[in-house]
Write an enzyme that holds these catalytic residues in place. Structure first.
Site, short mmCIF file in Angstrom:
data_model
loop_
_atom_site.label_atom_id
_atom_site.label_comp_id
_atom_site.label_asym_id
_atom_site.label_seq_id
_atom_site.Cartn_x
_atom_site.Cartn_y
_atom_site.Cartn_z
N ASP A 283 -22.13 52.92 7.50
CA ASP A 283 -21.62 54.29 7.42
C ASP A 283 -20.43 54.40 8.36
OD1 ASP A 283 -21.10 56.98 7.53
OD2 ASP A 283 -23.11 57.59 8.12
N LYS B 143 -12.94 63.43 7.29
CA LYS B 143 -13.06 62.93 8.66
C LYS B 143 -11.81 62.20 9.12
CE LYS B 143 -17.62 63.83 8.75
NZ LYS B 143 -18.26 64.86 9.57
N HIS C 284 -27.14 59.73 11.01
CA HIS C 284 -26.98 61.05 10.41
C HIS C 284 -28.03 61.19 9.32
CE1 HIS C 284 -25.08 64.20 7.93
NE2 HIS C 284 -24.32 64.50 8.97
N CYS D 191 -27.02 67.41 12.33
CA CYS D 191 -27.64 66.63 11.25
C CYS D 191 -28.04 65.24 11.74
CB CYS D 191 -26.71 66.53 10.04
SG CYS D 191 -26.38 68.11 9.26
N GLN E 261 -17.58 58.23 10.88
CA GLN E 261 -17.04 58.57 12.20
C GLN E 261 -16.12 57.49 12.76
OE1 GLN E 261 -17.35 61.47 13.69
NE2 GLN E 261 -18.76 62.31 12.18
#
Length: 655
Positions: A448, A474, A371, A612, A451
């Protein structure tokens, strides 16, 4: 009153009751309830003893048989409840279901009283009774926001913040506030494993879930464990059919949907189907009510006063931090820093640890899947300090090429920063292996998890990442709140990013002494209420079980993938063997904008654009895609509706 329950020849039920008559009867019942009925329920019953007393008296009354019921319903084909003497119509004005009443004092008042969505479920059993949430104090209204009413036909692929018009809302056909009682829907039980085996012939037994029903958090009042839908082991499973389930566990997303008020919204006259979960997830009423409760009963700044509300707010805020610690299996509460989201968390590491520890000639490695939030901060830092940014390539399926990654590692590598799940393709990366290889080269690793946290169990100690980031919105929590996890020794050795109140031990005009983590990175007044809301969201998914959520979404993803592959001219983007919930595609003969608008006309919300993540889409030869993304409140029916619209588009297209 004529209920039309019996046929013309006698007293034997001929079918379902007349719904309108039952609704009228129920509304008359609610109007006759005593004036002592409380107007709200508290998360802490000690603050509302009248409410607690009223609930107790009401339950005692029902347990003595003071409930309208009809034993003939058992002969009509309507599924019985756990107690055969209790009506299957929930007392919706109070949110109390018959199954709750049958369990009496086992009610978890700390989480309020819910209506039972399984009251008329053909496969219902007492094991799956629902009273894990709170009672909303009022009906919010039609759900039509001013932004919907003001938007015109102004969708622009270059400006994804605009909204599609909703003629249904413009006409005001939703009406106003509706406090009337409505009977629950009859939901079908979905056994995705059986569906998938029937359509693909593959045996999925190797993917059977192994849910853990241990609750991490005790209630604030007493030691009783919270009860939640189908995960309460105290209730016996009397359903032979469910015992034969090939998946080894049961999960009905239609029950979960009832916890999410926005999923009852209508868009263009159609029921909302939310398939934009990779962008943001919807919020259960437990989270919404918890935030409201904070502002009604606890609102104060934290850590800085001796009064009662400051103590309540501080307790709630720090309790949320502890919930995040358990959720990630962090070693210490001091390793959890509240930020605005994953983007701010990565920028914090770049502007504090990176600024302090990296020098000209050092190298940072990212992957091609990232991202923009995990590219831009490092590129800016590299440009400013003379660093080199290197990229792990991926194959045509969107999978990390570990051999190529190993070639990038060298003594100059100081940080490897990568995603655990791609937001554009859904690829699940071999995160633990990537971290191990980074450490072997002497580098730190940032993962990260924006997700991943809503789809799979995350254990930062097992992962051994130095930093881990995610956003609350999220994972079914509020926007504007997120988390940076960092190993405590690294955080305490890192200079703060921002200065201000709450992050210092002592200040003079000659000297500043900072707190240790986490306070040293939380300058000023933080997003207290939404941190508390994030804690409620973590409670919610924990009680369902991350293993159960991941398994259900896995089956749903396979079901959707199989059907999408049958749409003529549809190209799936991102076909890694190991992926999560994302279904990016293009449709021949249509722009992505056109597909998105056609889906929106049917009430289906998907994301169109570059997400993105322009580098990975360009690696696939594209600038944009259509991206449906799944969550555990989505169903096979949602997928069927999506696919049917796509088939209709193809059949009606003229080249």
């Amino acid at each position: 009153m004529n209920t039309n329950i019996y046929n013309q020849s006698g007293g034997v039920p001929s079918g379902l009751p007349d719904i309108d008559s039952l609704q009228d009867f129920a509304n008359q019942l609610f109007k006759a309830l005593p004036n002592g009925a409380p107007k709200e329920f508290s998360l802490n019953p000690t603050e509302h003893p009248r409410a607690k007393a009223f609930a107790g008296n009401l339950l005692d009354g029902f347990s003595q048989g003071n409930v309208p019921h009809d034993t003939h319903l058992a002969q009509s084909g309507i599924a019985p409840l756990a107690s055969p003497t209790i009506s299957s119509s929930p007392i919706s004005g109070l949110g109390i279901s018959p199954s709750v009443l049958s369990y009496g004092k086992e009610l978890d008042i700390n989480f309020g009283i819910l209506e039972n969505p399984l009251a008329n479920h053909p496969n219902s059993t007492s094991e799956y009774s629902s009273f894990g949430g709170q009672v909303p104090s009022s009906v919010a209204g039609s759900g039509a926001s001013p932004s919907y009413l003001n938007h015109g036909d102004n969708f622009n692929i270059d400006s994804p913040d605009t909204s599609f018009p909703d003629s249904n809302l413009k006409k005001g056909t939703n009406g106003g506030i509706n406090n009337e009682f409505h009977l629950p829907l009859l939901f079908e039980h979905l056994n995705l494993n059986e569906i998938l085996k029937s359509i693909s012939g593959n045996h999925l037994g190797s993917h059977e879930p192994k849910p853990t029903y241990t609750h991490l958090y005790q209630d604030r009042v007493g030691d009783a464990k919270p009860t939640y839908y189908f995960l309460n082991e105290r209730f016996p499973d009397t359903s032979t059919e469910l015992k034969k389930s090939a998946t080894g566990s049961t999960f009905d997303a239609n029950l979960i949907k009832k916890d999410f008020p926005i999923l009852a919204e209508r868009v263009n006259g159609k029921p909302l189907i939310w398939l934009d979960n990779a962008a943001t997830t919807q919020k259960p009423k437990q989270v919404i009510d918890r935030i409201s409760y904070f502002y009604e009963h606890e609102n104060s700044n934290i850590h800085r006063a001796a009064h009662e509300l400051a103590a309540r707010a501080t307790d709630a805020y720090e309790a949320a931090r502890q919930k995040v610690q358990h959720f990630l299996n962090a070693g210490s509460i001091n390793e959890i820093i509240f930020v605005r989201g994953a983007t701010e968390a990565i920028n914090l590491v770049a502007q504090s640890w990176g600024e302090q520890n990296l020098v000209a000639g050092d190298e940072i490695i990212v992957s091609n899947l990232e991202h923009h939030a995990n590219i831009v901060p490092w590129k800016r830092l590299a440009d400013r300090k003379g660093l080199k940014l290197r990229v792990i390539p991926v194959d045509d399926d969107g999978q990390i090429l570990l051999d190529e990654y190993s070639k990038l590692l060298n003594p100059r590598t100081k940080l490897v920063s990568f995603t655990q799940v791609s937001n554009a393709l859904g690829t699940i990366t071999p995160a633990k292996q990537i971290v191990e290889m980074a450490h072997a080269a002497g580098a730190k690793a940032l993962v990260d998890g924006a997700q991943s946290v809503s789809h799979m169990r995350v254990d930062v100690r097992d992962l051994n990442a130095d930093f881990f980031v995610f956003s609350g919105h999220k994972v079914f929590g509020p926007t504007g709140i997120g988390v940076l996890y960092g190993k405590e020794d690294i955080l305490n050795a890192t200079e703060p990013w921002q200065g201000g109140g709450n992050m210092i031990q002592d200040v003079t005009f000659e000297h500043i002494k900072y707190h240790n983590a986490p306070n040293r990175f939380e300058a000023g007044t933080g997003n207290i209420a939404d941190a508390v809301g994030l804690g409620a969201a973590i409670d919610y998914v924990t009680r369902i079980g991350m293993d159960v959520i991941g398994q259900y979404e896995h089956y749903l993803l396979e079901y959707a993938t199989h059907l999408l592959k049958q749409v003529p001219g549809l190209r799936l983007i991102g076909t890694a063997a190991n992926k999560a919930r994302v279904l990016s595609f293009t449709l021949q003969g249509y722009t992505n904008d056109q597909v998105g608008q056609a889906l929106n006309q049917e009430g289906i919300a998907v994301r169109t654009g570059h997400h993105c993540a322009q580098p990975i889409l360009r690696r696939m030869g594209l600038e944009t895609t259509v991206r449906p993304s799944l969550a555990f409140y989505n169903t096979c029916s949602d997928v069927d509706t999506l696919v049917s619209v796509l088939h209709r588009l193809k059949s009606g297209h003229r080249n």
